[in-house]
Scaffold this active site. Sequence first.
Site, short mmCIF file in Angstrom:
data_model
loop_
_atom_site.label_atom_id
_atom_site.label_comp_id
_atom_site.label_asym_id
_atom_site.label_seq_id
_atom_site.Cartn_x
_atom_site.Cartn_y
_atom_site.Cartn_z
N VAL A 202 35.90 -0.06 -27.29
CA VAL A 202 35.04 1.08 -28.21
C VAL A 202 34.32 2.00 -27.32
O VAL A 202 33.68 1.61 -26.31
CB VAL A 202 34.09 0.43 -29.03
CG1 VAL A 202 33.70 1.64 -30.39
CG2 VAL A 202 34.94 -0.78 -29.77
N ASP B 199 37.63 -9.02 -42.25
CA ASP B 199 37.04 -9.55 -41.19
C ASP B 199 35.64 -9.21 -41.23
O ASP B 199 34.98 -8.44 -40.39
CB ASP B 199 37.74 -8.46 -40.00
CG ASP B 199 37.28 -9.19 -38.56
OD1 ASP B 199 37.67 -8.63 -37.46
OD2 ASP B 199 36.87 -10.41 -38.52
N GLY C 282 31.56 -0.95 -26.16
CA GLY C 282 31.97 -2.29 -26.63
C GLY C 282 33.18 -2.66 -26.19
O GLY C 282 33.91 -1.83 -25.87
N GLY D 253 35.86 -5.49 -27.58
CA GLY D 253 36.20 -6.79 -28.49
C GLY D 253 37.48 -7.50 -28.11
O GLY D 253 38.21 -6.89 -27.27
N GLY D 254 37.98 -8.31 -28.74
CA GLY D 254 39.51 -8.79 -28.79
C GLY D 254 40.45 -8.01 -29.16
O GLY D 254 41.52 -7.98 -28.48
#
Lengths: 931, 192
Positions: free
Chosen positions: A96, A206, A89, A91-92
């Site tokens: 990952v 979050d 992954g 993300g911002g």
Amino acid sequence: MSTLSPDQWQAVSPYLDQALAMTDDERGAWLSSLGEQDPALATQLAALLSEHRLLAQEGFLENRRFALPNATELAGQTFGPYTLIAQIGQGGMGSVWLARRSDGRFERQAAVKFVNSGLAGRATEERFKREGSILGRLTHPHIADLLDAGISSDGQPYLILEYVDGAAIDRYCDEHKLDVESRVRLFLDVLAAVAHAHANLIVHRDIKPSNVLVTTSGEVKLLDFGIAKLLEGEGQTGASTLLTHEGGSVLTPQYAAPEQLTGQPVTTATDVYALAVLLYLLLTGQHPAGPGPHSPARLVKAITETEPLRPSDTMLSANAESVAEKRATTPDKLRRMLRGDLDTILVKALKKNPQERYASVTAFADDLRRYLKHETISVRPDTFAYRTTKFLRRNRTPVALSTIAVVLVIGSLSTGLLVANRERKIAERRFAQVRQMANKFIALDQDIRGLPGSTKVRMQLVSDSLQYLTSLSTDVHGDKDLALEIAYAYVRVAHAQGDPTSPNLGQFGEAEANLTRASGFVDPILAQDPTNPRALFIATTIAHDRLTLADNRGDKAGEMKHAADAASLIERFMSTHPVEQHDLYSMRYFYVNIAGAFYEGRKFDQVILYNQRGLDIPVPGSRANALRGAILENLAAAQWQTGDLDGAVKTSHESLGFQQAEAASGHPALLLNLADGYDLEGKILGRQDAEPSLGRRRNALADFQKAFDIAEDLASKDSADYLGRHYIAGSGLEMGNILRHNDPEKALAVYEHSLVRIREAKPNASSQRDEAALLVGSSYVLRWLDRENDAKRSLTRAFELLHAAELYPADKVEPMSDIYDALRAQADDYAESGESAKAIDAYHQLLDKMMAWPSDVQNDLRDTTCVSRTWTALASLQRRAGRSDEANRLEAQRTELWNHWQSKLPNAQFLLRQSLVQIASRPVFNSAAGH
Amino acid sequence: MSGANFSTVTLLIGAADRGDRSAADALFSTLYSELHRLAKRELASQSLPVTLSATTLLHLAYLGMAEREGPSFPDRARFMGYAARVMRGLIIDHARNRRAQKRGGQFEITSLRTDVLEGCVDYQELKSIGETLEELARVDPALAEIVDLKFFCGFSFAEIAAMRAVSERTVQRNWEKARIYLHRKLHTELSL
């Protein structure tokens, strides 16, 4: 191939749009029919389309392989005890990676999250480890374990998490076509996890679908707990929360709560909001802001301003079929299932004001469980979410008493009303009106986002609300609930108009009128049904608000009358039934102001009584200490006024402790309370030329400066705000009064700055008094700086203002009041100009008027001090005029007076000495030597 | 020290929106310095740099500027329109520099082992794309912007759609159109 000119491109572009939206088959037919109409165009299009096929095959512009770091070369690398397998992954926050433990002892898959060091800010290694260990202690079946966190030797921050192989919860629910009940049950697991974290004082911050996974075995796993907090560097609050939203993009704050977007503190209620958004999505298939797409700006506006559509109402939209199908039902059935309790639960959880939501995730879960069991839920749909505000406490003399305000929100008029009325027709009509109103609210500009600065918008809301209410008033016809709702709405409008704790323009007259309208609705109901709790509550609120408006006007008798009314209404209310926590808090709050009213009337026994009653109200839970600061401040003031200076300082200091804690949130009303607290302490420590104080001028100055700074900060943020400016005037005056004895120029600067500020506010009786007081204070300094004409002008202007405020001319003068100061300054002006006969005469008149007030020199220390001081000044005037007999007589009177007090107060001599400090004589200072 | 005066970025964006060319130029050079500075800082602080993506850089830049300039700073969507264009410049410049210099050159956007980067899109191609994009920007600025955002900056269709408040399908379609235009232009020129 020919080149395309810009014009040609423009011409062909719309056709390309159409062509690209078609399938191959459709395109062929379309092209040929186009060819019949315009062959040249068709040829061009055909050429472009075949180019398109070609470039698609080539993968033109598809491969971005620039010289920016990418991560492919990490595979196979070891990272601590883990071996990185593949990137799973991006993300911002960072990327990952799937990793496997490579020490052979046990095989366990983990997800290693590399965090952009830019996002980790100045996070130190220790901090990362410390926070990581806190998070690591969160063990719960529905929370993905945080296995490790730290910073590598290269300075790369990392997080190692339990690897969860699952789908985002919204996708999972849709793919398995889970019905409403199953979704709610699944959601309850999520709530259990979050509740567990909250119990460990960890806020997620979050929550969004991609952080809530469901495994193939149907198990819920929450990811990324408190990660955002872990990433916060010192002084970087808020930035990281905006970085971790949907799809890793920072551009769409879909799951942000209003307070996150306006920079207010993040609390467990923030998680409640995000969870509610998630549930809303699971039940309706859309975001509370409506079907997308939303530009970030629009989304932010929707989140902070717009009330969301009730879940059941989303079933009226176009895609209801497909939404219902994914929930194994039909649009109609789904609508019915959502209507009622689920609607109510979600509306409450999605409130803009964190304090109006469920107080805890557990409460949220409880209501959902009750829904599942078909029991009644805790939220009454027509509950008035209580909001209190603090009205102005006049704080010139005596000192103001502080109270605490909960944020006033006027926007949610719509929700309660929709459900209150059971008659469908009226409800529908009102729905349309509410819609209209809601649309108007949306059209308002950015001002409303957060206080301060929202004055303009609030005024708009007020005028809209009034229009709305007037139109509604015709619908009442004996509907009790509606009448009470309208009454309360008028109360809230009155709040906005007359409440200077929130920025406003001080329309006290209108506020009073609206309170009267409100009681017009409440009183008949109370007459019929004297124990109706809601009616009692509103009646109490009205009495309280009238109390504070009276205080504004300086109407002490009115103030005390309303205070007494409010006190007896509170007694009646408290005996009706078990009272909700919100309401208990309100009652305590009312008592604070009731005590304040008696303070104004100088009935200190009652001050203490009502403050104690306020403390005795059993506010449960986290708010048990609420208003303690305010009450202690009241008590400190009472101690001060009755001469117990040491006690007063101690109590005031204690109260400041509480008020500082409360003001940490940054809410303007709480900050002003804190300013109040500093103001009181300052006065006790070293107020000059007024009541007795401890004479500790430097400490006092420091406190006044703090109050001043707080008020200055608030005033600079909102150009129309009155209350901040009022506090500036108050603390500026105190500072000037102290400074003028040693540093007249500085004192003058302070006075003048304060004058500038108070003049910025829209004039009202209170601001006129403030301005007059500053002018009077500065008149002394101007004279001492040899600006005699300016001094006289200031005094003249001060009298004009006092006249406009209807305080002058007067037959009776309250000791230590603004008018006292002005008259005394006038007399001193005569004295310093050499007109001693006039001065003496002025003093005599002043004394007569003070006695006529009537001053109570037997029992009231303030009156005693004031009279004593006045005698002292007159005595020295007489002496200078050669009339020593008169002077001696006055001084003897003074001695006798204080002898009387000797038996009452141990520190009478000290107080006497304090009262001897005069202001009339030009102080000895050497400007060359500075201060 | 970039020397940029950040209190004016808000003003520059406003002026550039209204078509002021010199403001646009000033804006671009300010943004360029800022992005360049940020990139250097980020890369210098990591020797295991796994995630310095263009999008991250842009987000960092936006946050930094928004914080400095306060609430009047334009929203992300507007900012990104300009910033993406600047990013294009940065990337092309770097490609040129890499070509011109060995490792250790003055403008390193990466501190990774550069042998990994063989087979990368080469400078010439990037340069041509850039030039053609400039042309496209004059004809159909929205399309050029999508290319900057997607190709040079790496935003996804979804992100771009959210930024522009349109549907993803619209973005995709515009992307295809842009590709057609660029491809056409490039091959026409090359075939001359």
